[in-house]
Design an enzyme around this catalytic site. Sequence first.
Site, short mmCIF file in Angstrom:
data_model
loop_
_atom_site.label_atom_id
_atom_site.label_comp_id
_atom_site.label_asym_id
_atom_site.label_seq_id
_atom_site.Cartn_x
_atom_site.Cartn_y
_atom_site.Cartn_z
N GLY A 463 0.82 -1.20 0.00
CA GLY A 463 0.00 0.00 0.00
C GLY A 463 0.85 1.25 0.00
CD GLU A 700 8.66 2.50 9.10
OE1 GLU A 700 8.00 2.09 10.06
OE2 GLU A 700 8.71 1.91 8.01
#
Lengths: 734, 163, 338
Positions: A463, A700
């Site tokens: 994704g 992240e």
Amino acid sequence: MNAYVGTPTSRVDGRAKVTGAAKYAGEFPADGLVHGFIVEATIPRGRIARLDTSAALKVNGVLDVLTHANRPPLAGNDEAWKDEVAPEKGSPFRPLYDDTIKFSGQPIALVVAEDWETAKFAATLVRVEYKPSSFATDLEGERSSAAEMDKPLKPRGNAAAALARAAVRHEADYVIPTEHHNPMELFATTAVWDGGGKLTVYDKTQGVQNVHKFLCAVFGKKPDDIRVVSPYVGGAFGSGLRPQHQVVLATLAALALKRSVRVVLTRQQMYGLGYRPMTIERVGLGAKSDGTLDAVTHEAIAITSRYEDFARNDTGWAEQLYKSPNSRFSHKLVHLDVATPCDMRAPGAASGVCALECAMDELAVALKLDPIELRLNCYSDRDQSENLPYTSKQLRECYARGAEAFGWSRRNPAPRSMHDNHELVGWGMATGVWEALQMPVAVRIALTSNGHAEVSCAASDIGTGTYTVVAQVAADALGLPIENISVRLADSTLPQAPVEGGSWMAASSAHAVLAAAEEVRKELLSLAGKMPGSPLANAELADTVLIDGNIAGISDHSRAVSIADAMRHGNIERIAKEKLNHFDEDKKHARNTHSAVFAEVKIDEQLGVIRVTRIVSAVAAGRILNTKTGRSQIMGGVVWGIGMALHEETVMDHRFGRIMNANIAEYHIPVNADVHDIDVIFVDEPDAHINKLGVKGLGEIGIVGVPAAIANAVYHATGKRIRRFPITLDKLLG
Amino acid sequence: MAEAAHQIAERIPINLVVNGVGRTLNLVPWTTLLDALRDHLALTGTKKGCDHGQCGACTVLVDGRRVNSCLTLAVMMDGAEVTTVEGLASDGTLHPLQQAFIDQDAFQCGYCTSGQICSAAGLLAEGHARDAGEIRELMSGNLCRCGAYPNIVAAIQQAMGRP
Amino acid sequence: MNNFQYSRATDVTDAIRLLAANPGARLIAGGTNLIDLMKENVERPSRLIDISRLPLRKFEETADGGLRIGALVPNSDLAYHPLIEQRYPLLASAILAGASAQLRNMASVGGNLMQRTRCAYFYDTATPCNKRNPGSGCSALDGLNRNHAILGTSASCIATNPSDMSVALAALNALVHIAGPAGERVIALTDFHRLPGDAPHVDTNLGAGEIITAIELPSRGFAQNYSYLKIRDRLSYAFALISVAAALDLNGNAIREARLALGGVAHKPWRSLEAEAALRGKAATPDHFSHAADLLLQGATARAHNGFKIELARRAIVRTLTQAADATPQSQSHKKIA
């Protein structure tokens, strides 16, 4: 040149995803497919005294019930079970290996039936008797047993003494609960029996080659016996880094029955997989009266299982962010009767930086400094632990651009000073930091004379947009329209790639594409140069470029030979080149991404209801390959940060050692109504050192700092400092 | 065998019109509409994300209304018209919502997307959502773990013809 | 799910006959709660009797100016029905605060009344629960009870009723029409759900073999001054920690009549006639609202984790009554609580 990289290109896999054509692991058909359903242990520690499968076996349509007592062979050594991201220390869990119960929710049997519903029903008829052992699952209850990890970060100076003499000191515990990834897709494997002991395994994973190597080792198979494929992954966020229970059990059952088998975990069973471990983060900050830092201490106490030591870097981040002559860090583990934790979006940093950034806010309050000013006072241009400069660090610009977009200058610093009618308004900020990693990745490009190219690699797209950025980089490097590029990913037979994680895949795969494209160009130049009267007869490789379907002079595009002509002349239809990426070794720089996060909350204080009305995230992450998918990644990280701040907590009843909200009705993740304006700013950050394209990665950094920014905003709104996450409304009522 | 086998309930014939095509199935009563679509009709565009009505990934339109197919027994739907994500595009042209989801990057992993789009189609038909706040509230039954919510709202607004 | 048989009832009489003929059978309409519980192996009916096609979807005006609503009307159709929006907006507001748009499209009015608790121990078959397994004990008493009841609890059970709709129905003095082997009967909504006592496995006073055919709303809808406030752990699609339905009949600032019902606090929608009586004839002021809250919460008791609910309920009652008095527009979309 540079037609696609850096632009807001729509996802190349978009059409497949909006039409339902994209197939996920549990959706691949197979002749004679049968279904496995897992029976789980309901106690956290002990042994299986008796496992009675007779009633289940009598159900029409049930083919077999596999248990530790009747399963086919599994490897008996830890090395076989250690996948590429397994913790160094420990003995990985082996499903159905023996009668030992290590955690509640552990698979103890697999019912295989002609259809899924029958298997699920028959699983309820399996009778289990246990020999239970005493157990512990409560981190806070077992805090005194916390043991130091054997590789702590080097201390600098004397942090204890500096903290003791600090003009202003702040020390506090911040508690981050256990959290589960809850990707939308259920973990699933379809193991297709290809005959002769060979299998094609469609698995929900972030690393097909990791699973491939693992399965070969666990089942004693040769590399050619097993192929692992995972073209689409319905979210993972770290939960798919390690091979999970279902892939072992589906493979086991397929080999036992010599049939194709599908195993899909239920949502509840997914709470028996890894998770972000609960941590108690103790942060100490000592400041001089001039508002600079003199001491940083950060100790994390985290959960791990009894059988593996899982630990991530929670505590070192101040070394990268804040100048301080003295620092000390430690990471301790408490071994409990639970499954081993695993990486979850920004592992270590999401929790540790949350604590650090809340503490910095508390210190700013104590120093009567604006929180940005404090951070600028101790801004570090070097990674202090290694004493290295950064390849690039535009964090100052993040503070400036973020503050401007947010309107920070209009903030009244006094808590409880800002209102919107009867709601209290809070503005908080925090810093985010993550690593810019790059890993060995190889890519194969097959260019055909009609100007189409297939680009392939074993990397996954969970994704994150790997399909799209690979297509963009390839289109630019090959000088072709993106429509002419087809990308194949996530098949273990494709060129090598590590697991997709750590934010390393964009940079790593992009540079593999560049490397392979250069090989293609070399071949084309050789062909074009041999053509009679070739304008590129004596051209050097470095002086050429692929553009508009031609190979051309880099400074004079009119010196060109079309790809089609070059290949026709060479009498070849297809040029296929595979190449591993290459990054110059650089031990002289630290590599990090950074962000400044600004949050606005509005709080109905009487009722405790918190709304996150605005987030501005200003990110410095080098060059952004795709500003559309990149923005989405940061936005997604921000939504995760909202969940971490306000909603998410895996709740365990320690009397039973069982998770009591193992579902997504009671384990709250943000819904659409919880998410309002999110403004993502990509700060310009040229980086000549990190890699050719100057790319750092975005997976992240989007979450890091967000929970702290929200917690700090809650403090600013209410004057209440909530140090135990999530900040649920009951914590504001007192 | 000492004891008789445990017999599963008899299969029941069920007629459905799925994406405009009549289909006849013989199903055990415990088969949900979701499993009927995915396992028996190979229409895997409809997703299973929780199987308990908690995530909305399984949303389809039944007689034009959005429902969670995981909490719907197929046998109870005998005679119904079901529209799944596979039935939204016509002749290769994407439904405006599908195009808008691509344009606005309203998904990442794609797993909740079918449910989001079917739910949004239901939302448009209901006509109760007039602004972003109402869209957010009335789309809150569709979880997106990738966190694409703002883009989902933008996509629905695009499909509503509002910039 | 367990291995069950399926029958489709042809009419109400047939449904009653099928129930009588099949011990262990359960009725199914929308299925949103029952299927969920069957998948958890909490409910294991021997047979499902499908009543979804029975002709119980009518809205009928009653002779005394009220409204009778068929038990199979979907929750969303009820919430958006013009007569409900105009005359009983409190009910519309409560329904739209519950579940999701999809679930409201599926769930029936009767099924909503029958929905079972969300207590985690009730759902987890590996733990003791008197409601699921009578006599096994209550795990919530000394366990995780943040979501649990503060009123009307017993030593056997501290579970709550999760319905939003029922809270508004309780405030509106709704009636429940029931048909059964012994004929038809009508009971007050407030008498429909039970307190747990020593038989927490019995949620309602619906008798064996009975079926809900309709709910009836009396003529008074309090359409001018009402409010439904739901407090939960995220801004939508979550069960209530506390919900309050308030309705006022005002003469200027004086309260002619007050209705007050709470959700999330007890095994049933909680009404306090004493609190309502105390408001009658009083000015609609925060002090009076606060006094009513005190009366309603008399005897509220907390366990280890749900003590906050007592204070939250008090504040929510005051706020909801204030909103009702001010005729604050109701919106689930705009998440700022007025």
